[in-house]
Design an enzyme around this catalytic site. Structure first.
Site, short mmCIF file in Angstrom:
data_model
loop_
_atom_site.label_atom_id
_atom_site.label_comp_id
_atom_site.label_asym_id
_atom_site.label_seq_id
_atom_site.Cartn_x
_atom_site.Cartn_y
_atom_site.Cartn_z
N CYS A 15 0.82 -1.21 0.00
CA CYS A 15 0.00 0.00 0.00
C CYS A 15 0.86 1.27 0.00
CB CYS A 15 -0.96 0.06 1.19
SG CYS A 15 -2.17 -1.25 1.19
N GLU A 23 10.78 -16.31 -6.26
CA GLU A 23 9.92 -15.14 -6.14
C GLU A 23 9.69 -14.42 -7.46
OE1 GLU A 23 13.22 -12.22 -4.01
OE2 GLU A 23 11.13 -11.72 -3.76
N LYS A 62 15.34 -16.06 -4.47
CA LYS A 62 15.39 -15.14 -5.62
C LYS A 62 14.72 -15.77 -6.83
CE LYS A 62 16.07 -12.36 -4.20
NZ LYS A 62 16.26 -11.54 -3.04
N LYS A 72 7.20 -4.74 -1.66
CA LYS A 72 8.58 -4.41 -1.31
C LYS A 72 8.72 -4.08 0.17
CE LYS A 72 12.86 -3.31 -2.35
NZ LYS A 72 13.74 -4.46 -2.60
N ASN A 92 -3.22 2.88 4.77
CA ASN A 92 -2.20 1.84 4.70
C ASN A 92 -2.17 1.17 6.07
OD1 ASN A 92 0.11 0.32 4.43
ND2 ASN A 92 1.50 2.04 4.09
N GLY A 93 -2.22 -0.17 6.12
CA GLY A 93 -2.16 -0.87 7.41
C GLY A 93 -3.36 -1.80 7.56
N TRP A 115 -2.51 -3.08 -1.74
CA TRP A 115 -2.09 -4.49 -1.73
C TRP A 115 -3.11 -5.20 -0.85
CZ3 TRP A 115 -0.18 -8.20 1.80
CH2 TRP A 115 0.52 -9.26 1.23
N ARG A 144 6.47 -0.87 -4.24
CA ARG A 144 6.07 -1.44 -2.95
C ARG A 144 5.17 -2.66 -3.12
NH1 ARG A 144 6.73 2.48 1.10
NH2 ARG A 144 5.02 1.75 2.38
N GLU A 184 19.07 -18.13 -0.09
CA GLU A 184 18.80 -16.82 -0.68
C GLU A 184 18.61 -16.96 -2.20
OE1 GLU A 184 17.82 -14.02 -0.18
OE2 GLU A 184 18.48 -12.82 -1.87
N HIS A 243 18.65 -37.22 3.14
CA HIS A 243 17.81 -37.62 4.28
C HIS A 243 16.32 -37.48 3.95
CE1 HIS A 243 21.25 -38.26 6.83
NE2 HIS A 243 21.73 -37.08 6.47
C1 F6R Z 1 13.01 -10.75 -1.20
C2 F6R Z 1 12.86 -9.63 -0.29
C3 F6R Z 1 12.14 -9.87 0.99
C4 F6R Z 1 12.60 -8.88 2.08
C5 F6R Z 1 11.73 -9.03 3.34
C6 F6R Z 1 12.22 -8.14 4.46
O1 F6R Z 1 13.75 -10.41 -2.32
O2 F6R Z 1 13.25 -8.54 -0.58
O3 F6R Z 1 12.27 -11.19 1.41
O4 F6R Z 1 13.93 -9.14 2.38
O5 F6R Z 1 10.40 -8.72 3.03
O6 F6R Z 1 12.24 -6.82 4.06
P1 F6R Z 1 13.17 -5.75 4.76
O7 F6R Z 1 14.59 -6.09 4.43
O8 F6R Z 1 12.76 -4.44 4.17
O9 F6R Z 1 12.91 -5.83 6.23
#
Ligand code: F6R
Length: 600
Positions: free
Chosen positions: A2, A484, A481, A595, A99-100, A73, A27, A477, A500
């Site tokens: 949002c 997602e 990537k 984001k 937002n929230g 969102w 975002r 990680e 296992h």
């Molecule tokens: C994935 C990604 C998310 C953020 C997570 C935490 O690429 O960016 O997994 O890492 O939502 O966000 P922050 O770092 O802003 O606390």
């Protein structure tokens, strides 16, 4: 997650709102809307999908000097036009963006609004109907707004316009981010300074529980106790060019490419002319008996690498905790704990709820974030800035590597104070420079990575990343990537753990990417590669030049083994990028994701 924008006192309100919403697209959202009022008439336009879909239905005759806009969102109710914001009261007098999440909306609805006809499934509509309800009880709009704010529970950032008195925006926040921007003859609101930086660089920080009434030439701030207070603005140092894609097709590719420069910037800022880290912070960490790193998603993965670096360089034990779990199941803490919050955005609600508890316990904390003055930045004891520049693509890349580098800076200075031999011997400036060069070598091999991606992931629905030690941290990680943004179901695994159970999923041609950078386990991981190959897997090896075989596909230059993730993650970021591109996905804004995750 949002986004809110608003402006009062500008003739080109519509353009400012749309431009601001575009800047907040990163975002994550699934519908959008604006409300503009010219003093006589108001226009509300809402649409599902992207801002460009909203723009198509905004007609030329919509104008006015005041307006609010929103990207939604979905949390309560599907992404439909009815559920998009601005939401409005039954009498169509009040318009609100939010937002929230309002947690007590059901209770408020049955207590005050049983006679009101609702048109959406949102929690937000309750808030705007409440303002209308209290206004009908005889309150002026300021008091009706304040009354509503006093009743709602949960997280919120609000912007409200009264169409019968359309020269003010009523603003409030609790836990969700919201800024007021101060202009010359106009004022704005936004969830992120980026959205309005082309209008003003003067911003006001708002505290939870405060209310602001914003006119074009003046603003009034009321504190929690309803007392009017004054506050100076601060200057946001953000270059509008940093938030443009330039000639890149996607932000993600630009941000991957920026990583060598970020390493150099961190080195220059923190390590030139001695060491530029708050001495009080270093002392407090060095006196702690355990470090708790709290984070979510990619930041959590960076914390796993940070644990290895901090434990080796300081000898202080480190626990890495998933924020959304830790906050509700706090373990028995050590006697002198120190908390590190890793967060790109500085706004993640899961991490913030832990910080609130840490503050209640009066324990020391450090926020490592890319966004100065963000909520976690302000509320922690100490702060370190990532200096990665704005990260716009939802998939985090340069913030991840910056988080590792900053944890290394902290480990180096704390370890040096504690006379740790590894810390004393580590030339971090040199290592970060080598990391930048190693990253650049991979970045220069984009064409090769693009064709590898095609050969490796084409027509595949499942994939695995495996490694041991810090390579395991990079594996999870890398898996995140890929999944997602490409939507290929991917798992990151400790290489030795596959046999296992999970090895039963390996079939003919299943892609398995193996990292081999850990000197202690390189040969064991080679053994695990043989095991999956024997079951038909198609294996791609990312290996350090020290342990590489001639037929490994990606060979990395060698740096201090604790810092190798800075380089080894880069090919994985690019594999994910090209896999997403090849599948025709929205690389920068993958489905369902946000984001800045400002709800728990
Ligand atoms: C994935 C990604 C998310 C953020 C997570 C935490 O690429 O960016 O997994 O890492 O939502 O966000 P922050 O770092 O802003 O606390």
């Amino acid at each position: 997650m949002c986004g809110i924008v608003g402006v009062v006192g500008k003739l080109n309100t519509k353009e400012i709102l749309i431009n601001g919403l575009q800047k907040l697209e990163y975002r994550g959202y699934d519908s959008a809307g604006i409300y503009v009022n010219d003093g006589q008439n108001g226009s509300l336009v809402k649409e599902t999908g992207k801002i460009k879909d909203l723009e198509k239905i905004i007609t030329d005759n919509i104008s006015g000097e005041i307006g609010i806009g929103h990207t939604r969102w979905a949390t309560h109710g599907k992404p439909t036009v009815e559920n998009a914001h601005p939401q409005f009261s039954e009498d169509e007098r009040f318009y609100l963006v939010h937002n929230g999440v309002i947690t007590n909306y059901d209770e408020l609805k049955s207590t005050y609004l049983s006679d009101v006809k609702f048109v959406s499934q949102t929690d937000t509509e309750v808030a705007v109907q409440l303002v209308s309800y209290f206004s009908k009880q005889g309150m002026n709009t300021t008091d009706a707004f304040k009354k509503m704010v006093s009743l709602v529970e949960g997280s919120f950032a609000f912007g409200l316009i009264d169409s019968q008195d359309a020269d003010r925006i009523f603003v409030a926040k609790n836990k969700s981010p919201l800024l007021v921007g101060i202009g010359d003859g106009f004022n704005v609101i936004c969830s992120d300074a980026m959205a309005m930086i082309d209008q003003t660089n003067q911003f006001l920080e708002l505290m939870d529980g405060e209310i602001v009434v914003l006119e074009k030439n003046v603003y009034h701030i009321f504190d929690k106790d309803n007392k009017e207070i004054s506050r100076n603005s601060y200057t946001v140092d953000l270059d509008p060019n940093d938030i443009s894609k330039g000639t890149y097709p996607h932000y993600m590719l630009k941000e991957v490419d920026e990583q060598p420069a970020v390493m150099r910037k961190i080195s220059e800022h923190y390590l030139s002319d001695g060491i530029n880290v708050d001495a009080d912070l270093v002392k407090t960490v060095s006196e702690s008996d355990r470090i708790y790193i709290v984070a979510a998603g990619t930041s959590y993965h960076a914390g796993l690498v940070g644990k290895e670096i901090l434990e080796n360089l300081t000898d202080i034990p480190v626990d890495v905790e998933v924020a959304s779990e830790f906050g509700y199941h706090i373990p028995k803490l050590s006697k002198k704990p120190f908390f590190i919050f890793l967060t790109q955005s500085g706004e993640t609600a899961d991490s913030r709820q832990v910080l609130v508890q840490v503050n209640e316990l009066e324990l020391p904390s450090l926020t490592i974030t890319n966004v100065k003055d963000s909520t976690l930045w302000r509320e922690s004891t100490y702060q370190m800035e990532l200096l990665a520049g704005p990260e716009i693509a939802v998939a985090s890349t340069k913030a991840y590597t910056a988080q590792i580098a900053i944890q290394a800076v902290l480990a180096k200075v704390v370890g040096t104070l504690l006379n740790n031999e590894q810390a004393l011997n580590l030339d971090l400036k040199e290592e970060l420079s080598l990391a930048a060069n190693g990253m650049q070598t991979i970045i220069d091999e984009k064409d090769m990575l693009k064709s590898l991606t095609h050969d490796f992931f084409e027509n595949q629905d499942h994939a695995f990343y495996i490694g041991r030690g810090v390579d395991y941290a990079v594996s999870i990680e890398s898996a995140l990537k890929l999944k997602e943004i490409s939507y290929i179901h991917t798992e990151g695994f400790a290489a030795g753990e596959l046999k296992h159970g999970t090895i039963s999923l390996i079939e003919e041609q299943t892609p398995v990417v193996a990292f081999i950078n850990d000197p202690n386990t390189a040969e064991h991981t080679r053994g695990n590669i043989k095991e999956v190959q024997a079951r038909g897997a198609n294996v791609l090896v990312i290996a350090n030049e020290k342990f590489a075989y001639s037929d490994d596909q990606i060979i990395l230059s060698s740096i201090n083994e604790l810092l190798e993730p800075l380089i080894s993650v880069v090919p994985a970021q690019l594999l994910a990028y090209y896999a997403s591109l090849e599948r025709g996905n929205d690389v920068d804004q993958p489905r369902n994701l946000a984001k800045s995750v400002t709800v728990e």
